[in-house]
Write an enzyme that holds these catalytic residues in place. Structure first.
Site, PDB file in Angstrom:
ATOM      1  CE  LYS A  28     -13.745 -20.645 -59.940  1.00  0.00           C
ATOM      2  NZ  LYS A  28     -13.371 -19.260 -60.257  1.00  0.00           N
ATOM      3  NE  ARG A  30     -19.747 -12.893 -66.649  1.00  0.00           N
ATOM      4  CZ  ARG A  30     -18.653 -12.127 -66.692  1.00  0.00           C
ATOM      5  NH1 ARG A  30     -18.447 -11.356 -67.742  1.00  0.00           N
ATOM      6  NH2 ARG A  30     -17.802 -12.126 -65.693  1.00  0.00           N
TER       7      ARG A  30
END
Length: 460
Positions: A239, A313
């Site tokens: 990120k 997820r």
């Protein structure tokens, strides 16, 4: 931390909580000098406004404004804002509010007492309130304390809240309420077939783990699964700094299900509760999982990794697969999962997905009753092809950038095949600016709505 009401019978001063249209009637019940004082102060009962009433020995009470119906639609927990403006003392409420509207304001009063003061000294409001007669004060206090746990866990920085510390918090909660807890850690995750939890967490020196807590011996079965990514660098798809700054909150799903579990156990709801938390840190080193890797999940489904920053997820999938092996009456997952949900609905309104239409209606109605906003998004079947890359069964990060919240929810649903009633919540878990009863920082979302809906959802 003042998250409880004053003991009934404590001497107290009146606190008049009124709307603008009720101001004249309230002034008529005050002494002429007090009514004149209120008028001289220009008090109009605006939302959160306070006017102290003079008495022979000091303060004789206070007036507080509820504002207009439009004000109340735009601003929750107005009484929380009032509390921070009152001087030290004990008060009792005088108001025409009743039912859910009254409970919302009283919960706001309690939650305005929350302060996160572990790292810096902060002052809490010094005003106390005697709970009105007939109110389930203990129930509201249990909700406030559950919310406080969620906030504390999210607010704690990642250097002090890694997978081990999250396990410690869960163990403390289990001990407090007599729950059972089992934890699978490190290499044992592979031995016990949790390959994706292990893959996401293996690059960190802080060992990944799966926390499994159970409580209750009878009643319907409720399973809560919370994403516990204690810090998310993005992995090899690192990120940028501007996106990494809030990643201590990426375990907000875990924090929220633990807060909800605390409420359920404190209220002694007649159900069987299971809480599953995959707790990891998504870090970077030579053992980190890579873009284009293909992982085989606990369910047996293969997943192509097209972005290591879509790791939540993955860990949820293994936990959901475990939950699905022993189907419950209701399965709920909560996660700070997608930026797409924030783009769609902003920080205040988390989307949720439900496989049962009646469950969705009941939850939506409960969210309105208890001022815990939610908005249903669809499991849109035509988008299923977007999560099928061809080389593997599933793609963890479909290209194109569209419908990100929906495709993430569809991905998770692939791991729930034996449990008919499944709900997923894509929460933010953070209040970006201070609001009544919600300081800037970690915040629970959806837990109170779920709690309010449980009697209907599970026929309690």
């Amino acid at each position: 931390m003042p998250l409880t009401f004053a003991v009934r019978g404590t001497p107290s001063l009146p606190l008049y909580l009124i709307a603008p249209e009720d101001l004249d009637a309230t002034l008529a019940h005050l002494s002429p000098s007090q009514a004149g004082w209120v008028r001289a102060q220009g008090f109009k009962a605006a939302a959160g406004a306070v006017c102290l009433l003079p008495g022979a020995d000091g303060i004789a009470g206070a007036l507080a404004g509820l504002g207009t119906p439009q004000d109340r639609a735009r601003q929750r927990f107005i009484l929380g804002a009032v509390r921070t403006k009152l001087p030290k003392g004990t008060y009792h409420l005088e108001t025409d509010l009743a039912g859910d509207a009254l409970e919302e304001q009283l919960l706001g009063w309690l939650l305005s007492g929350y302060v996160f003061d572990i790292y810096a000294k902060k002052s809490a409001p010094e005003a106390d309130l005697v709970a009105p007669e007939g109110l389930n004060a203990a129930g509201l206090e249990a909700i406030a304390l559950g919310e406080a746990l969620t906030r504390d866990l999210i607010n704690t920085p990642a250097n002090d809240m890694g997978p081990a510390e999250l396990e410690f918090a869960a163990r403390g909660l289990a001990e407090e309420h007599g729950a059972e807890i089992a934890v699978t850690t490190g290499g044992a995750l592979l031995d016990r077939n949790f390959p994706m939890i292990h893959a996401v967490g293996r690059a960190s020196p802080r060992a990944p783990r799966l926390i499994d807590m159970r409580w209750g011996a009878s009643g319907p079965k409720l399973t809560l699964v919370g994403k516990g990514v204690c810090f998310d660098t993005g992995g090899l798809n690192l990120k940028p700094g501007s996106s990494m700054g809030l990643m201590k909150k990426d375990m907000g799903g875990a924090a929220t299900v633990l807060g909800l579990a605390k409420m359920i156990m404190a209220l002694e709801l007649p159900l069987q509760l299971r809480v599953l938390i995959p707790a990891v840190e998504n870090a970077v080193d030579g053992s980190a999982f890579r873009p284009q890797d293909i992982l085989t999940s606990r369910k047996g489904l293969t997943v192509e990794i097209n972005n290591t920053d879509a790791e939540g997820r993955l860990v949820l999938a293994d936990a959901l697969a475990l939950a699905d092996e022993t189907p419950s009456d209701l399965l709920i997952s909560m996660a700070t999962l997608t930026g797409a949900a924030r783009v769609a609905l902003g920080p205040d309104v988390p989307p949720f997905f439900a496989t049962d239409a009646q469950d969705a209606t009941r939850l939506t109605n409960a969210s309105v009753r208890v001022a815990d906003p939610l908005w249903q998004l669809p499991y849109w079947e035509p988008y299923e092809t977007m999560i099928e890359p061809g080389i593997a069964d599933l793609d963890n990060a479909p290209s194109g950038g569209m419908a990100g919240a929906i495709t993430a929810a569809l991905f998770l649903r692939r791991f729930v095949t034996e449990t008919p009633r499944y709900m997923h919540f894509d929460i933010y878990g953070w209040c970006p600016a201070p609001l009544p009863a919600r300081p800037k920082g970690g915040v629970g979302q959806g837990a109170r709505a779920i709690l309010a809906a449980l009697p209907e959802l599970l026929d309690l």
